[in-house]
Design a protein around this motif. Structure first.
Motif: not given
Length: 334
Positions: A163-165, A220-229
């Motif tokens: 995820x890149x904010x 969270x619903x779409x990805x299950x969470x991120x390894x790196x933000x």
């Protein structure tokens, strides 16, 4: 030579003025600037929000041009070479962290927003042949900062979710491109639907509007969470970033534009063994590796708009508005 300098006595806080062409020390070169790019630090200088400000200093950290003159200790065969400038100075020998003498071109030393700039010869690298002058000028500071955040501190691996904010700014744009080139599945966040759409066109899998209160639930619903933000805001956004980070994941932040977090869910961090990692620009080694990575993967910086040097105030105002998508470039060749 035409130069864009800080002048806090003026309403616009910058002035377009004529300065003498710099004289060289033995280990320096004079670069005739073809194009330079703005970074947020330039606008922060204009707003008086950067330490060590001095009126009369030429702003700008990013630049590309041609070597027009060399100091006596530099081989004259370098004259005429097309180059970009590494604006990170005095990193030091420790790859893990910059030295106490670390500075960035453009404040307190004269920077790239001028027809000529003098720099140490060791700050010079060949201009990537695949890039235009404007694209080359857009690369150094943002490209280096993103490379260290994603590849060095973030240790991104093929197949991970990222995820890149704050997509739209220079560093975030590069971070997304680097992650895509590495084979990661990339998502972005922005408050602008237009910028989210642009990220998808670039190759991002999806995007989230962080103005929506429950955006993290959607993520969270779409990805299950991120390894790196990858983030530069911090402040009250950190809590939601922790929520969307997988157990064992990494949050790398290269800025804190929203200030310090008002609270930290320490239990969530330690129980999920989440890594909070700070990052800033990068070492000389990082800069070389970044250039290799850009060349190998044919990465092209996204250019928002190109301004003439005489329109510098409009360029700075564009940066201040936050509406840009990619890098704002000032041309000294138009």
């Amino acid at each position: 030579m035409k130069s864009i300098v800080l002048n806090t006595a003026l309403e616009d806080k910058i002035a377009i003025t004529e300065l003498d062409v710099p004289t060289l020390e033995a280990d320096e070169v004079l670069v005739k600037i073809h194009a330079a790019a703005l970074n947020h630090r330039d606008e922060w200088c204009r707003q008086g929000l950067y330490p060590g400000l001095k009126d009369g200093v030429v702003l700008g950290s990013d630049g590309a041009g041609v070597i027009s003159k060399v100091g006596k200790d530099v081989d004259e065969s370098n004259i005429g070479k097309e180059v970009i400038i590494n604006p990170a100075m005095n990193w030091g020998d420790n790859q893990a962290v910059q030295s106490k003498d670390f500075t960035i071109l453009g404040m307190p030393e004269n920077g790239t927003l001028a027809e000529f700039v003098k720099v140490k010869f060791d700050r010079i690298h060949p201009k990537p042949t695949s890039l235009t002058w404007e694209e080359a000028a857009a690369l150094p500071l943002g490209g280096l900062t993103a490379y260290r955040a994603v590849m060095v501190q973030g240790k991104l691996q093929n197949g991970e979710k990222v995820l890149v904010t704050g997509f739209g700014g220079g560093v975030a744009q590069f971070a997304a491109q680097y992650a895509l080139a590495t084979g990661a599945t990339v998502y972005v966040s922005s408050s602008s639907e237009e910028k989210l759409g642009a990220a998808r066109k670039l190759g991002a899998k999806g995007g989230f509007n962080y103005k929506k209160e429950d955006w993290f639930k959607e993520a969270l619903e779409l990805t299950g969470g991120f390894d790196l933000v990858i983030d530069s805001a911090m402040g009250d956004t950190l809590g939601n970033l922790i929520k969307v980070t997988k157990p064992g994941g990494r949050i790398v932040f290269y800025g804190a534009t929203k200030g310090n977090p008002p609270e930290l869910d320490a239990r969530k961090v330690f129980w999920s063994q989440i890594h909070l990692i700070g990052s800033t620009m990068g070492s000389d080694k990082d800069f070389g590796k970044m250039l290799e990575f850009v060349e190998e993967n044919r990465i092209r910086p996204v250019i928002d708009q190109v301004f003439n040097a005489d329109d510098a105030v409009a360029a700075f105002d564009r940066m201040k508005s936050g509406q840009q998508l990619g890098k704002i470039v000032i041309s000294f060749n138009r």
